[in-house]
Motif scaffolding. Structure first.
Motif, PDB file in Angstrom:
ATOM      1  N   HIS A   1      -9.330  11.280  33.022  1.00 21.57           N
ATOM      2  CA  HIS A   1      -8.008  11.801  32.649  1.00 21.57           C
ATOM      3  C   HIS A   1      -7.954  12.392  31.244  1.00 21.57           C
ATOM      4  N   GLY A   2      -9.118  12.739  30.679  1.00 23.12           N
ATOM      5  CA  GLY A   2      -9.135  13.438  29.388  1.00 23.12           C
ATOM      6  C   GLY A   2      -9.072  12.541  28.179  1.00 23.12           C
ATOM      7  N   GLY A   3      -9.475  11.278  28.335  1.00 22.43           N
ATOM      8  CA  GLY A   3      -9.482  10.369  27.194  1.00 22.43           C
ATOM      9  C   GLY A   3      -8.068  10.061  26.719  1.00 22.43           C
ATOM     10  N   ILE A   4      -7.981   9.588  25.508  1.00 18.11           N
ATOM     11  CA  ILE A   4      -6.672   9.220  24.959  1.00 18.11           C
ATOM     12  C   ILE A   4      -5.730  10.421  24.885  1.00 18.11           C
ATOM     13  N   PRO A   5      -6.196  11.615  24.456  1.00 18.49           N
ATOM     14  CA  PRO A   5      -5.270  12.763  24.463  1.00 18.49           C
ATOM     15  C   PRO A   5      -4.712  13.059  25.856  1.00 18.49           C
ATOM     16  N   GLY A   6      -5.537  12.939  26.884  1.00 16.24           N
ATOM     17  CA  GLY A   6      -5.065  13.168  28.246  1.00 16.24           C
ATOM     18  C   GLY A   6      -4.037  12.145  28.686  1.00 16.24           C
ATOM     19  N   LEU A   7      -4.274  10.893  28.322  1.00 15.22           N
ATOM     20  CA  LEU A   7      -3.323   9.836  28.669  1.00 15.22           C
ATOM     21  C   LEU A   7      -2.007  10.005  27.913  1.00 15.22           C
ATOM     22  N   MET A   8      -2.094  10.471  26.679  1.00 11.28           N
ATOM     23  CA  MET A   8      -0.863  10.721  25.910  1.00 11.28           C
ATOM     24  C   MET A   8      -0.081  11.872  26.538  1.00 11.28           C
ATOM     25  N   ALA A   9      -0.795  12.873  27.053  1.00  8.56           N
ATOM     26  CA  ALA A   9      -0.124  13.990  27.711  1.00  8.56           C
ATOM     27  C   ALA A   9       0.600  13.531  28.973  1.00  8.56           C
ATOM     28  N   ILE A  10      -0.013  12.617  29.742  1.00  6.70           N
ATOM     29  CA  ILE A  10       0.644  12.081  30.940  1.00  6.70           C
ATOM     30  C   ILE A  10       1.979  11.441  30.563  1.00  6.70           C
ATOM     31  N   ALA A  11       2.003  10.739  29.440  1.00  2.00           N
ATOM     32  CA  ALA A  11       3.228  10.077  28.986  1.00  2.00           C
ATOM     33  C   ALA A  11       4.203  11.043  28.313  1.00  2.00           C
ATOM     34  N   GLY A  12       3.745  12.258  28.022  1.00  2.00           N
ATOM     35  CA  GLY A  12       4.603  13.211  27.317  1.00  2.00           C
ATOM     36  C   GLY A  12       4.699  12.938  25.828  1.00  2.00           C
ATOM     37  N   ALA A  13       3.738  12.177  25.294  1.00  2.00           N
ATOM     38  CA  ALA A  13       3.740  11.874  23.856  1.00  2.00           C
ATOM     39  C   ALA A  13       3.305  13.114  23.077  1.00  2.00           C
ATOM     40  N   VAL A  14       3.969  13.365  21.973  1.00  2.00           N
ATOM     41  CA  VAL A  14       3.740  14.564  21.167  1.00  2.00           C
ATOM     42  C   VAL A  14       2.795  14.235  20.008  1.00  2.00           C
ATOM     43  N   PRO A  15       1.693  15.005  19.895  1.00  2.00           N
ATOM     44  CA  PRO A  15       0.796  14.773  18.754  1.00  2.00           C
ATOM     45  C   PRO A  15       1.490  15.115  17.450  1.00  2.00           C
ATOM     46  N   LYS A  16       1.038  14.487  16.375  1.00  2.00           N
ATOM     47  CA  LYS A  16       1.629  14.779  15.072  1.00  2.00           C
ATOM     48  C   LYS A  16       0.539  14.926  14.031  1.00  2.00           C
ATOM     49  N   ASP A  17       0.859  15.663  13.002  1.00  2.00           N
ATOM     50  CA  ASP A  17      -0.015  15.800  11.846  1.00  2.00           C
ATOM     51  C   ASP A  17       0.370  14.735  10.829  1.00  2.00           C
ATOM     52  N   GLY A  18      -0.569  14.423   9.974  1.00  2.00           N
ATOM     53  CA  GLY A  18      -0.276  13.464   8.921  1.00  2.00           C
ATOM     54  C   GLY A  18      -0.582  12.044   9.342  1.00  2.00           C
ATOM     55  N   PRO A  19      -0.346  11.138   8.425  1.00  2.00           N
ATOM     56  CA  PRO A  19      -0.687   9.738   8.684  1.00  2.00           C
ATOM     57  C   PRO A  19       0.277   9.102   9.693  1.00  2.00           C
ATOM     58  N   PRO A  20      -0.215   8.102  10.413  1.00  2.00           N
ATOM     59  CA  PRO A  20       0.673   7.402  11.349  1.00  2.00           C
ATOM     60  C   PRO A  20       1.700   6.552  10.606  1.00  2.00           C
ATOM     61  N   VAL A  21       2.841   6.376  11.239  1.00  2.00           N
ATOM     62  CA  VAL A  21       3.878   5.481  10.733  1.00  2.00           C
ATOM     63  C   VAL A  21       4.183   4.456  11.818  1.00  2.00           C
ATOM     64  N   ARG A  22       4.880   3.433  11.437  1.00  2.00           N
ATOM     65  CA  ARG A  22       5.207   2.352  12.368  1.00  2.00           C
ATOM     66  C   ARG A  22       5.726   2.912  13.686  1.00  2.00           C
ATOM     67  N   GLY A  23       5.113   2.458  14.766  1.00  2.00           N
ATOM     68  CA  GLY A  23       5.528   2.873  16.096  1.00  2.00           C
ATOM     69  C   GLY A  23       4.697   3.990  16.693  1.00  2.00           C
ATOM     70  N   ASP A  24       3.902   4.665  15.896  1.00  2.00           N
ATOM     71  CA  ASP A  24       3.049   5.735  16.423  1.00  2.00           C
ATOM     72  C   ASP A  24       1.847   5.153  17.153  1.00  2.00           C
ATOM     73  N   VAL A  25       1.322   5.925  18.096  1.00  2.00           N
ATOM     74  CA  VAL A  25       0.079   5.575  18.789  1.00  2.00           C
ATOM     75  C   VAL A  25      -1.064   6.269  18.056  1.00  2.00           C
ATOM     76  N   VAL A  26      -2.142   5.525  17.833  1.00  2.00           N
ATOM     77  CA  VAL A  26      -3.277   6.014  17.058  1.00  2.00           C
ATOM     78  C   VAL A  26      -4.544   5.921  17.905  1.00  2.00           C
ATOM     79  N   GLU A  27      -5.310   6.998  17.940  1.00  2.00           N
ATOM     80  CA  GLU A  27      -6.632   6.977  18.580  1.00  2.00           C
ATOM     81  C   GLU A  27      -7.634   6.515  17.531  1.00  2.00           C
ATOM     82  N   VAL A  28      -8.046   5.263  17.621  1.00  2.00           N
ATOM     83  CA  VAL A  28      -8.941   4.647  16.655  1.00  2.00           C
ATOM     84  C   VAL A  28     -10.384   4.865  17.097  1.00  2.00           C
ATOM     85  N   LEU A  29     -11.227   5.298  16.155  1.00  2.00           N
ATOM     86  CA  LEU A  29     -12.648   5.503  16.438  1.00  2.00           C
ATOM     87  C   LEU A  29     -13.471   4.363  15.878  1.00  2.00           C
TER      88      LEU A  29
END
Length: 133
Positions: A60-88
Motif C-alpha cells: 500500500h505504498g508504505g507509510i505515505p500510502g497509508l496516510m493517503a488512505i486516511a486522507g492525512a495531509v503531509p506538512k512541512d516543518g517539524p512535527p507538533v503534538r498530534g501529528d503522525v511522524v514517519e520515524v526511520l
C-alpha cells in the motif's frame, strides 16, 4: 485529557497484536479519531506476523500510502503534538520506517514490547502529516 493522551493510554494498556492492534492499525485508529477516513477495516485480520505487516505496508505504498488512505495531509516543518511522524531507524544495513505519534517534544511508537517515547531531537524522520483535519 486530549485524543493524544487517550491514544497513549490505550496503547499502554492494550495488547499489541499483528493484524488487530499493531503499530499500523493503531496509527490508523488515531487518525480516524481525529476526523480522518478510517481505513483500518481493510487491514484487520489480513496478517498476523511482523513480516505480514511489512508486506501489507509495502503493498500500500508504505507509510505515505497509508496516510493517503486516511486522507492525512503531509506538512512541512517539524512535527507538533498530534501529528503522525514517519520515524526511520536502522535494521541491519537498511533504513526501516515506523509510524509514530508526536506527543510534543517526543514521538510515541507502539512496539511489540510496549509503547516507547523518544525525544524528537534523537529521531530521524522521513515525513510528517497533520494529525487532525
Amino acid at each position: 485529557m486530549d485524543v493524544v493522551d487517550e491514544t497513549l493510554r490505550e496503547w499502554r494498556t492494550g495488547a499489541f497484536v499483528y493484524g488487530q492492534s499493531d503499530c499500523m492499525l493503531s496509527i490508523g485508529r488515531y487518525l480516524a479519531r481525529t476526523g480522518h477516513e478510517d481505513g483500518t477495516g481493510q487491514f484487520l485480520g489480513r496478517y498476523d506476523t511482523a513480516e505480514g505487516a511489512i508486506a501489507m505496508m509495502r503493498t500500500h505504498g508504505g507509510i505515505p500510502g497509508l496516510m493517503a488512505i486516511a486522507g492525512a495531509v503531509p506538512k512541512d516543518g517539524p512535527p507538533v503534538r498530534g501529528d503522525v511522524v514517519e520515524v526511520l531507524y536502522r535494521d541491519d544495513d537498511a533504513d526501516v520506517a515506523i509510524g509514530g505519534l508526536c506527543t510534543g517534544d517526543s514521538v510515541a511508537l507502539r512496539l511489540e514490547r510496549g509503547t516507547v517515547e523518544l525525544n524528537l531531537r534523537f529521531v530521524r524522520h522521513a515525513g510528517v502529516w497533520h494529525g487532525s483535519r
